[in-house]
Design a protein around this motif. Structure first.
Motif, short mmCIF file in Angstrom:
data_model
loop_
_atom_site.label_atom_id
_atom_site.label_comp_id
_atom_site.label_asym_id
_atom_site.label_seq_id
_atom_site.Cartn_x
_atom_site.Cartn_y
_atom_site.Cartn_z
N ASP A 74 -7.85 -18.14 -1.25
CA ASP A 74 -7.52 -17.34 -2.64
C ASP A 74 -8.81 -15.59 -2.29
N GLU A 75 -8.67 -15.04 -1.43
CA GLU A 75 -9.43 -13.98 -0.99
C GLU A 75 -8.50 -12.64 -1.04
N CYS A 76 -8.24 -12.33 -1.31
CA CYS A 76 -7.00 -11.16 -1.41
C CYS A 76 -7.97 -10.45 -1.92
N LEU A 77 -8.28 -9.08 -1.06
CA LEU A 77 -9.01 -8.02 -2.13
C LEU A 77 -8.79 -7.06 -2.14
N LEU A 78 -7.27 -6.87 -1.64
CA LEU A 78 -6.35 -5.60 -1.57
C LEU A 78 -7.30 -4.48 -1.27
N ILE A 79 -7.46 -4.65 0.39
CA ILE A 79 -8.45 -3.38 0.80
C ILE A 79 -7.79 -3.13 1.84
N GLU A 80 -7.18 -2.42 2.45
CA GLU A 80 -7.11 -2.04 4.21
C GLU A 80 -7.77 -2.56 5.19
N PHE A 97 0.35 -1.61 -0.13
CA PHE A 97 -0.13 -0.26 -0.16
C PHE A 97 0.74 1.25 -0.08
N ARG A 98 -0.06 2.25 -0.03
CA ARG A 98 0.96 3.57 -0.21
C ARG A 98 0.62 4.98 0.19
N GLN A 99 0.48 5.51 0.89
CA GLN A 99 -0.04 7.31 0.91
C GLN A 99 1.13 7.79 1.21
N ALA A 100 0.58 9.21 0.42
CA ALA A 100 0.76 10.53 -0.09
C ALA A 100 0.13 11.58 1.38
N PRO A 101 1.60 12.35 1.75
CA PRO A 101 0.57 13.79 2.29
C PRO A 101 -1.23 14.00 2.32
N GLY A 102 -1.55 13.57 3.35
CA GLY A 102 -2.82 14.23 2.36
C GLY A 102 -3.68 13.48 1.88
N LYS A 103 -4.04 12.70 1.46
CA LYS A 103 -4.23 11.27 -0.06
C LYS A 103 -4.54 10.43 1.47
N GLU A 104 -5.23 9.28 1.15
CA GLU A 104 -5.87 8.13 1.03
C GLU A 104 -4.81 6.71 0.99
N ARG A 105 -5.20 5.91 1.73
CA ARG A 105 -4.28 5.16 1.69
C ARG A 105 -4.86 4.02 1.17
N ASP A 106 -4.26 3.41 -0.54
CA ASP A 106 -4.66 3.30 -1.13
C ASP A 106 -3.52 1.94 -2.24
N GLY A 107 -3.58 0.98 -1.97
CA GLY A 107 -2.80 -0.45 -2.96
C GLY A 107 -2.50 -0.78 -4.12
N VAL A 108 -1.40 -1.34 -3.77
CA VAL A 108 -0.19 -1.15 -5.07
C VAL A 108 -0.63 -2.29 -5.81
N ALA A 109 -0.47 -3.16 -4.75
CA ALA A 109 -0.47 -5.29 -5.38
C ALA A 109 -0.42 -5.34 -4.56
N ASP A 110 -0.81 -7.12 -4.93
CA ASP A 110 -1.46 -8.25 -3.43
C ASP A 110 -0.87 -9.69 -4.34
N ILE A 111 -0.38 -10.06 -3.43
CA ILE A 111 -0.55 -11.64 -4.28
C ILE A 111 -0.60 -12.78 -2.85
N TYR A 112 -1.17 -13.66 -3.26
CA TYR A 112 -1.72 -14.52 -2.71
C TYR A 112 -0.90 -15.88 -2.51
N THR A 113 -0.24 -16.12 -0.95
CA THR A 113 0.85 -17.03 -1.05
C THR A 113 0.40 -18.43 -1.16
N GLY A 114 -0.79 -19.14 -1.21
CA GLY A 114 -0.85 -20.37 -1.74
C GLY A 114 -0.59 -20.77 -2.96
N ASP A 115 -1.57 -21.95 -3.19
CA ASP A 115 -0.89 -22.68 -4.02
C ASP A 115 -0.69 -22.00 -5.88
N SER A 116 -2.12 -20.60 -5.35
CA SER A 116 -2.60 -20.17 -6.79
C SER A 116 -2.12 -19.45 -6.91
N ARG A 117 -1.24 -18.50 -6.12
CA ARG A 117 0.07 -17.71 -6.14
C ARG A 117 -0.63 -16.23 -7.39
N VAL A 130 -1.79 -13.17 -8.12
CA VAL A 130 -1.81 -11.63 -7.86
C VAL A 130 -2.92 -10.36 -8.66
N TYR A 131 -2.44 -9.10 -7.88
CA TYR A 131 -3.72 -7.94 -8.24
C TYR A 131 -2.58 -7.30 -8.50
#
Length: 126
Positions: free
Chosen positions: A105-111, A37-57, A59-60
Motif C-alpha cells: 500500500d504505497e500509492c503516491l499519486l505521482i506521475e 490525473f488531469r492536464q489543462a493546456p499549458g499546465k502540469e499534469r496533476d493527480g486528483v485521486a488514487d486507490i490501492y486495490t489491495g486489502d486496505s482499499r 484512497v487519497y
C-alpha cells in the motif's frame, strides 16, 4: 498488454456533476495503484485521486478536490470510477486514468509511479 480506456467526459455547467469511467483489461488488477490525473493546456499534469486495490482499499485526494471527488474501483468488473460533484471552471482539463503494479500500500499519486495510461477524456466546465 495493459489497456485503459476512459469515458464519461462532457461539457457541464459550474456546480454540476459528472462520472468518469476507466475500463481496465489485460492483467489481474489485485494489488495495483490506480489513479486519475488531469492536464489543462499549458499546465502540469496533476493527480486528483488514487486507490490501492489491495486489502486496505486506501484512497487519497489532494486539497483541490477533497470533498468534491470520489474514486472507486470494482474488481469484479475491472472498472475504475471518478465521481465529480460541485464542479468548478478550474476543473476543466483532459482527465487520464493510470495504473501501476504495487505489491504494498504505497500509492503516491505521482506521475512517475504510473507506467500504464489511458488516452484521456475531456471535461469542460463553464
Amino acid at each position: 498488454d495493459v489497456q485503459l480506456v476512459e469515458s464519461g467526459g462532457d461539457s457541464v455547467q459550474a456546480g454540476g456533476s459528472l462520472r468518469l469511467s476507466c475500463a481496465a483489461s489485460g492483467r489481474n488488477y489485485v494489488k495495483w495503484c490506480m489513479g486519475w490525473f488531469r492536464q489543462a493546456p499549458g499546465k502540469e499534469r496533476d493527480g486528483v485521486a488514487d486507490i490501492y486495490t489491495g486489502d486496505s482499499r486506501t484512497v487519497y485526494y489532494p486539497d483541490s478536490v477533497k470533498g468534491r471527488f470520489a474514486i472507486s474501483q470494482d474488481n469484479a468488473e475491472n472498472t475504475m470510477y471518478l465521481q465529480m460533484t460541485s464542479l468548478k471552471t478550474d476543473d476543466t482539463a483532459m482527465y487520464y486514468c493510470a495504473a501501476a503494479l504495487q505489491p504494498s500500500d504505497e500509492c503516491l499519486l505521482i506521475e512517475s509511479q504510473y507506467h500504464y495510461w489511458g488516452q484521456g477524456t475531456q471535461v469542460t466546465v463553464s
